[in-house]
Scaffold this active site. Structure first.
Site, PDB file in Angstrom:
ATOM      1  N   HIS A   1       0.776  -1.279   0.064  1.00  8.02           N
ATOM      2  CA  HIS A   1       0.005   0.012  -0.012  1.00  8.02           C
ATOM      3  C   HIS A   1       0.815   1.251   0.062  1.00  8.02           C
ATOM      4  CE1 HIS A   1      -3.788  -2.205   1.396  1.00  8.02           C
ATOM      5  NE2 HIS A   1      -3.821  -1.927   0.230  1.00  8.02           N
TER       6      HIS A   1
ATOM      7  N   GLU B   1      -3.920  -8.151 -24.724  1.00 10.93           N
ATOM      8  CA  GLU B   1      -2.930  -7.967 -23.982  1.00 10.93           C
ATOM      9  C   GLU B   1      -2.371  -9.707 -24.131  1.00 10.93           C
ATOM     10  OE1 GLU B   1      -3.737  -6.594 -20.098  1.00 10.93           O
ATOM     11  OE2 GLU B   1      -5.540  -7.397 -20.000  1.00 10.93           O
TER      12      GLU B   1
ATOM     13  N   ASN C   1       1.966  -3.500 -21.289  1.00  7.64           N
ATOM     14  CA  ASN C   1       2.270  -4.175 -20.361  1.00  7.64           C
ATOM     15  C   ASN C   1       2.412  -5.706 -20.128  1.00  7.64           C
ATOM     16  OD1 ASN C   1       2.425  -1.449 -19.427  1.00  7.64           O
ATOM     17  ND2 ASN C   1       0.965  -1.698 -17.609  1.00  7.64           N
ATOM     18  N   ASP C   2       1.010  -6.030 -20.205  1.00  6.29           N
ATOM     19  CA  ASP C   2       0.887  -7.529 -20.375  1.00  6.29           C
ATOM     20  C   ASP C   2       1.111  -8.063 -21.990  1.00  6.29           C
ATOM     21  OD1 ASP C   2       0.169  -8.756 -17.808  1.00  6.29           O
ATOM     22  OD2 ASP C   2      -1.885  -7.496 -17.772  1.00  6.29           O
TER      23      ASP C   2
ATOM     24  N   CYS D   1      -3.128   1.607 -23.248  1.00  6.34           N
ATOM     25  CA  CYS D   1      -3.266   2.168 -22.003  1.00  6.34           C
ATOM     26  C   CYS D   1      -2.113   1.458 -21.207  1.00  6.34           C
ATOM     27  CB  CYS D   1      -4.582   1.842 -21.451  1.00  6.34           C
ATOM     28  SG  CYS D   1      -5.188   0.126 -21.585  1.00  6.34           S
TER      29      CYS D   1
HETATM   30  C1  PEP Z   1      -1.703  -3.725 -19.254  1.00  4.93           C
HETATM   31  O1  PEP Z   1      -1.418  -4.891 -19.082  1.00  4.93           O
HETATM   32  O2  PEP Z   1      -0.894  -2.913 -20.271  1.00  4.93           O
HETATM   33  C2  PEP Z   1      -2.565  -2.970 -18.476  1.00  4.93           C
HETATM   34  C3  PEP Z   1      -2.892  -1.787 -18.866  1.00  4.93           C
HETATM   35  O3  PEP Z   1      -3.209  -3.507 -17.569  1.00  4.93           O
HETATM   36  P1  PEP Z   1      -2.431  -3.814 -16.225  1.00  4.93           P
HETATM   37  O4  PEP Z   1      -1.210  -3.086 -15.999  1.00  4.93           O
HETATM   38  O5  PEP Z   1      -3.431  -3.317 -15.241  1.00  4.93           O
HETATM   39  O6  PEP Z   1      -2.243  -5.283 -16.206  1.00  4.93           O
HETATM   40 MG    MG Z   2      -3.028  -5.886 -18.145  1.00  3.04          MG
END
Ligand code: PEP
Ligand code: MG
Length: 758
Positions: free
Chosen positions: A361, A607, A630-631, A678
């Site tokens: 946190h 993703e 990211n994923d 995103c």
């Molecule tokens: C991603 O995977 O790019 C994403 C935006 O989701 P998170 O980072 O929450 O997995």
């Molecule tokens: Mg993700």
């Protein structure tokens, strides 16, 4: 031999002082291997030489004195070749260097093996013997195994050792590595929290004055509750974020029905208030620490913190309060969210926590407050570093204690650049992200989990591109009700009325756990995660979707996004459930004649690589695509995004990732589906330029990057971005891509935006 090996390695890694650990291990190795000498040389990468750090067999006077250049002697050769060297007669070897000070003339046989950690040679272990002979294969295997096993311990022990050495040697500055918890760079003296009062030091005592002890305890609880109210109010001025829910847990625990009740019962049994508190808190901590779930284990430290706070209030009259410096980096064994809250308005420039991770946190709150944080830095002696000047790099997760002048200048330069850029980019606040030759891209906000829901502060965004709904689920003791969710979603939709708000359905699993819904798996990122969980639990999914639809009833700016989609059937099933929720709720809400419940657009996150090859079919089913880079990076490269060991392999500028992103853009255009991204890539200058050039319609990022990225886009011609993209797609290696992009940003006078390693 295996038992000896285990014992030696265990003892080595348990010793908190590197010097004594090395001294012991050379003797142990010499004894177990029945040889005449064992020595360890460690590398000083700044000075490019090895130093003799420990020996049993060579002259003790040469310890810390004898050095060998990186390519000098047999030690240098072992390091250079990165493999063992087994020689019957060392002095006849062409690389042998005679060092009279070490007094090794009597030794003939030599076996050296490198100590390597993450591809870096940290040192060399050498075994020597008078008898001229080759060491056996078993002996060689033993020493190689041992070197590999102690490498990690040496790497982390060096971190502590660096501190000591740095105090007296301003030329040598190495970083201590932790986990990047919150981005940014800060430089300030360390304010190290060594709580004067700790529950663990309370000795258990009985009393007859039960009534008095009950009163003392109630007073302390009241003061602690008031402290939390004050902290929440102070924090609320800085963020309008559901990260504040963190304190709900503290407040709930303080309630009579929970911890308070248990302590009172213990006092009634005859314990003093302090003892009763310790008994109860210890019980909770043991329970939480014993759990397999990372998130829940983290909560043990919150409970300890709460106990220490009540204890503080029990003893407050005879305590001296540590003076807080004007500006400081807070370093503590376990920085909790409450600590961050307490100090954030008092000149807190950065956070270093010896415990915790980026899921703590404290890290979540640090990100919401834009305070750089490095978590999980092991083995720093808090008392030694207090008041030392320190630099923390929240991008790389590094900490530099007592940095030398050169490093201070380098970071001062970086901080000045960051500050100047922040001021400069403010000029474009509220302006569209439009290139000088007229190409626009929508810039949206990522809210919910990391950067918080800062609607009051973020101007110039076109809405919310990703609202992560996990936090409201994470900070509770059970799934939030439909009403609770509705209220929360309504606030978000209302704050952005007139702009689109893309809410992602629950994406737990992987590294995001719910305290009340533990998922224990060997491969959590490949397991039960995101849409897989919610489709298996339609009751949870329907409740959330109903709350979203209900919240949207009179606002109408909601879009629903589905995470972790890997096949078409998941989309069909999710849409079926969304429709079910929609029709049920429409019937329940009884709209006036001519009015109806707004039907949100439905999109999917891209993703998981499999869906890249089904975009045509998916285009028939959904209204938009949003790439979760990211994923997508993690799954394309098969690199766990949370594993520090393979962190160097995780990179969204990998040529295959760029090609995939480009292909997604082309396919989306072909099928006329609006496309956004995103992931973190959108908030990097080079990433944003590439995405613009690829034809992404929207990019979504945390609030701190909005102005910066808008500024970059407003200063680069679209045709230049296109040319950069074409060239970037021709490279076969990630580093080549990065070097090229950095070079182009320099040419465009955007070099200041580039952080080391991007
Ligand atoms: C991603 O995977 O790019 C994403 C935006 O989701 P998170 O980072 O929450 O997995
Ligand atoms: Mg993700």
């Amino acid at each position: 031999m295996l038992t000896s090996l285990r014992k030696i390695v265990l003892e080595f890694s348990q010793d908190s002082a590197l010097d004594s650990a090395l001294t012991r291990i050379v003797t142990q190795i010499k004894t177990v291997m029945r040889t005449d000498c064992c020595s360890i040389y460690l590398a000083d990468h700044q000075k490019q030489h090895f130093i003799l750090m420990a020996t049993d067999g060579l002259a003790q006077e040469s310890l810390g004195q004898t050095t060998l250049g990186f390519s000098e002697g047999l030690i240098g050769l072992v390091a250079q070749r990165e493999e063992p060297l087994n020689i019957a007669n060392a002095r006849q070897h062409p690389h042998f260097v005679h060092a009279p000070a070490v007094k090794e003339d009597k030794f003939n046989a030599f076996l050296g093996t490198p100590i390597i950690h993450q591809r870096k040679v940290l040192g060399v272990i050498s075994i020597q013997q008078e008898q001229a002979r080759y060491f056996t294969e078993t002996e060689e295997a033993f020493i190689v195994t041992l070197a590999a096993q102690i490498a990690t311990a040496i790497a982390s022990a060096e971190a502590t050792d660096i501190l000591t050495k740095q105090q007296g040697n301003s030329q040598w500055v190495s970083s201590i590595k932790g986990v990047a918890g919150s981005s940014g760079v800060a430089m300030a003296p360390i304010f190290s929290m060594q709580p004067n009062i700790e529950l663990r030091s309370v000795s258990l005592k009985q009393t007859h004055d039960v009534v008095h002890e009950q009163q003392r305890f109630l007073k302390a609880v009241k003061s602690t509750r008031a402290d939390f109210e004050r902290m929440t109010k102070e924090l609320a001025r800085s963020i309008a974020d559901n990260s504040l829910d963190i304190f709900d847990m503290y407040k709930q625990l303080l309630d009579n029905a929970n911890l308070g009740k248990e302590v009172s019962e213990k006092i009634a049994q005859g314990w003093t208030a302090e003892s009763a508190l310790r008994l109860v808190i210890d019980g909770y901590v043991v329970q939480f620490e014993g759990l397999d779930d990372d998130y829940l284990r983290e909560r043990a430290s919150d409970i300890k913190d709460l106990g220490n706070r009540i204890l503080y209030n029990l003893k407050v009259l005879n305590t001296t309060v540590q003076a807080v410096p004007e500006s400081f980096i807070l370093v503590a064994e376990d920085v909790t969210a409450a600590l961050v809250a307490e100090y954030q308005h008092l000149g807190l420039k950065g956070i270093v926590s010896l415990q915790g991770s980026n899921n703590s946190h404290a890290a979540i709150l640090a990100r919401a407050l834009a305070i750089p944080a490095v978590m999980g830095v092991n083995r720093i002696p808090l008392e030694k570093v207090d008041q030392s000047m320190c630099i923390i790099d929240g991008y790389t997760g590094e900490l530099f204690v007592a940095p030398n002048d050169a490093l201070i200048r380098e970071y001062e330069h970086l901080i000045a650049e960051e500050t100047a850029l922040t001021a400069k980019v403010k000029e474009v606040e509220g302006l569209p992200a439009e290139t000088p030759d007229g190409k626009t891209i929508a810039v949206l906000l990522n809210a919910g989990l990391s950067s918080g829901f800062e609607h009051t502060k973020t101007t110039g965004v076109d809405g919310i591109g990703l609202y992560r709904t996990e936090i409201p689920f994470m900070n509770k003791s059970c799934f939030p009700s439909e009403v609770e969710q509705t209220v929360l979603y309504q606030q978000v939709l209302q704050a952005f009325s007139g702009q689109v708000v893309t809410m992602r359905t629950l994406d737990v699993g992987g590294d995001k756990a719910l305290p009340y819904f533990p998922i224990i798996e060997d491969n959590p990122f490949l397991g039960w995660r995101g849409i897989r969980i919610t489709l298996d639990h339609p009751e949870i999914f329907l409740l959330q979707v109903r709350a979203m639809l209900r919240a949207n009833a009179n606002i109408g700016n909601l879009e629903i996004m589905l995470p972790m989609i890997s096949s078409i059937v998941e989309v069909d099933e999710a849409i079926r459930l969304i429709n079910q929720a929609y029709y049920e709720l429409s019937a329940e809400l009884e709209f006036e004649q001519g009015k109806s419940l707004p039907k949100p657009k439905i999109g999917i996150m891209i993703e998981v690589p499999s869906v890249i090859f089904q975009l045509g079919e998916l285009a028939q089913k959904v209204d938009f695509f949003s790439v979760g880079s990211n994923d997508l990076t993690q799954y394309l490269l098969a690199v766990d995004r949370n594993n520090a060991r393979v962190a160097n392999l995780y990179n969204s500028y990998h040529p295959s990732v760029l090609k995939a992103l480009n292909m997604i853009a082309q396919e989306s255009q072909r099928f006329m589906v609006p496309l956004s991204l995103c992931g973190e890539l959108a908030s990097e200058p080079a990433g944003a330029l590439l995405l613009l050039a690829m034809g992404y319609d929207k990019i979504s990022m945390n609030s701190h990057n909005v102005a910066r990225i808008t500024w970059v886009i407003r200063h680069v011609e679209y045709k230049t971005a296109k040319a950069i993209l074409s060239k970037a797609l021709t490279f076969s290696d990630t580093q080549q891509v990065i070097d090229y992009l950095n070079e182009q940003l320099e040419l465009l006078n955007l070099g200041g935006f580039v952080r080391a390693g991007m």
